[in-house]
Write an enzyme that holds these catalytic residues in place. Structure first.
Site, short mmCIF file in Angstrom:
data_model
loop_
_atom_site.label_atom_id
_atom_site.label_comp_id
_atom_site.label_asym_id
_atom_site.label_seq_id
_atom_site.Cartn_x
_atom_site.Cartn_y
_atom_site.Cartn_z
N SER A 64 0.79 -1.23 0.00
CA SER A 64 0.00 0.00 0.00
C SER A 64 0.82 1.29 0.00
O SER A 64 0.24 2.37 -0.07
CB SER A 64 -0.96 0.02 1.19
OG SER A 64 -2.09 -0.78 0.91
N LYS A 67 0.06 3.77 -2.75
CA LYS A 67 -0.91 4.86 -2.68
C LYS A 67 -0.25 6.23 -2.63
O LYS A 67 -0.91 7.24 -2.91
CB LYS A 67 -1.85 4.64 -1.49
CG LYS A 67 -2.71 3.38 -1.64
CD LYS A 67 -3.63 3.17 -0.45
CE LYS A 67 -4.57 1.99 -0.69
NZ LYS A 67 -4.00 0.71 -0.28
N SER A 124 -6.23 3.38 4.33
CA SER A 124 -5.61 2.64 3.24
C SER A 124 -6.67 1.93 2.39
O SER A 124 -6.51 0.78 2.00
CB SER A 124 -4.59 1.63 3.77
OG SER A 124 -3.66 1.27 2.76
N LYS A 226 3.12 6.76 4.78
CA LYS A 226 2.22 5.65 4.40
C LYS A 226 2.83 4.30 4.75
O LYS A 226 4.03 4.08 4.60
CB LYS A 226 1.94 5.70 2.89
CG LYS A 226 0.84 4.75 2.44
CD LYS A 226 -0.51 5.21 2.92
CE LYS A 226 -1.60 4.15 2.66
NZ LYS A 226 -1.48 2.99 3.56
#
Length: 447
Positions: A64, A67, A124, A226
């Site tokens: 993730s 992202k 997320s 993140k």
């Protein structure tokens, strides 16, 4: 005789440099061992100077952390006036069918770009990443191609993207170096939107979801960015922190637990903010853009992270956002530098790492998110005033009392019934279909 007058300004650095280069050359031909594999880098956000690195240019599955690239694409579209934060995008069947973690909005639900970004970055949400990709690029496939083109333009030469959320795909590849370059680009090009990568929590209806980034609110100066996890990548984290006028970027890929990735990132940042007075003796690692890529396949940590030898309760514990700093591997705290450097020679020149770098999480004020058009300040205040609850994160039981799969399914259905969406619409059960592109059977999550 003074050592500087005899050998010049950087005697030990001169001796270490050939060692670093030799190890780097060796790394280009030897595959990275999956067991205990990690890739690390610490970069000065302003100058791009690499302060520490280990396997930094080794290809890796981003999970993730992908992202962040999606965020860069969305903010670029806003900058180019192709969209605004108030632009409404509609949840498609493809977005609705993404694997968790996701918001789970029904097909046809409209969400503003602003709310989609916040849910994507905090929870997320994989479905919101697809919503943004389809809204901007027309399709996930087209958006993925544009992500790759943009990444290469930024200097992320090892990166390739096929989806906007990081769900497993053999073609979804980055490196620690590339993620550091991306983090710098976000910081330098979009300072006015920096709130997006350090929102502490979101509130949707009455439910509060905290940011998966465990450094926010617990490490002094932490302000982004993140996390990510799939079985094949291990636990990933791109973390930023600012103290005084200095901002640092730490990237950790392949940590064994969420607690370990947080502690490792905190140690990297701490070593940068508290440089040893002898740090000048270390060989210069240069600028992050100048690090040479390594020709290799990404290590696949699936067996180590989610293999049959790792019992279910142990995996669940590793995936929990634990505040227990001892949950990680305490033996990984003295990693080497460079793609390269000898740990025994280098560690002596480092400031000793603190054991407890993460404090207790204090009170937070969640940011309200919602579906539909942009609300007024009064309407948002009314949503913020609703009584809220934060789902408890109970640690899995190791002995006895473990819930059966049927019990968990029943509990999940009961919880789903409670999630009543805006305007009285109930969320439809997600059909767990793989995302577009060549997929694998790697276990997924989005943290």
């Amino acid at each position: 005789m003074d050592i500087n007058s005899r050998f010049g300004k950087r005697p030990l650095g001169f001796l270490l440099a050939p060692l670093a280069l030799g190890a780097l050359a060796l790394a280009t031909v030897l595959p990275l061992r999956a067991a205990n594999a990690m890739a690390l880098i610490l970069v000065d956000a302003e100058t791009g100077k690499v302060l520490r690195a280990e396997n930094a240019t080794y290809p890796w599955y981003p999970a993730s952390t992908t992202k962040l690239m999606t965020l860069y694409m969305v903010l670029s579209a806003i900058r180019d006036q192709r969209i605004t934060p108030d632009t409404l995008f509609t949840v498609s069947a493809n977005a609705s069918e993404q694997s968790p973690t996701k918001m789970g909005f029904p097909v046809g639900t409209q969400v503003t770009v602003d709310n989609a970004i916040k849910t994507m970055m905090v929870k997320s949400a994989n479905d919101m990443a697809v919503l943004l990709a389809e809204g901007i690029g027309g399709s996930v496939e087209a958006f993925g191609r544009r992500m790759t083109e943009t990444a290469h333009r930024l200097g992320m030469t090892e990166s390739n993207f096929v989806n906007p959320n990081g769900l497993p795909d053999d073609g979804q590849i980055v490196s620690a170096r590339d993620l550091a370059i991306l983090a710098r680009a976000l910081i330098r090009e979009f300072p006015q939107y920096n709130d997006y990568w350090h929102v502490p929590a979101i509130k949707y209806g009455r439910r509060v979801v905290r940011n998966y980034n465990p450094l926010l609110g617990r490490y002094a100066g932490a302000d982004g960015m993140k996390t990510g996890f799939i079985c094949s990548s291990g636990f990933n984290l791109v973390a930023t922190a600012t103290r005084g006028n200095r901002q640092l970027i730490a990237v950790v890929l392949g940590a064994p637990t969420s607690a370990a990735r947080a502690q490792k990132a905190a140690e990297l940042l701490e070593s940068g903010f508290n440089r040893s007075p002898f740090a000048w003796l270390l060989p210069a690692l240069g600028n992050v853009n100048a690090l040479a890529p390594i020709e290799a396949a990404p290590p696949d940590l699936k067996d180590d992270m989610c293999g049959p030898h790792r019992k279910r309760h142990a995996l669940e514990a590793a995936m929990a956002d634990s505040a227990d700093l001892d949950a990680g591997d305490s033996n990984d705290t003295a990693a080497a530098d460079g793609n390269s450097q000898n740990p025994n020679l280098v560690t002596a020149l480092r400031a000793p790492a603190s054991k407890n770098l993460l404090g207790e999480l204090g009170p937070i004020t969640p940011v309200v998110v919602y579906t539909g058009p942009t609300r007024t300040a009064e309407q948002i205040a009314a949503l913020a005033a609703l009584p809220s609850y934060e789902p408890s994160k109970k640690k899995p039981r190791h002995k006895g009392g473990a819930k059966t799969a049927e019990a968990k399914q029943t509990e999940g259905k009961a919880e789903a019934k409670k999630e009543i969406k805006k305007d009285g619409a109930k969320a439809k059960p997600a059909q767990h279909k793989p995302p577009p592109g060549k997929t694998t059977n790697r276990t997924t999550t989005a943290q």
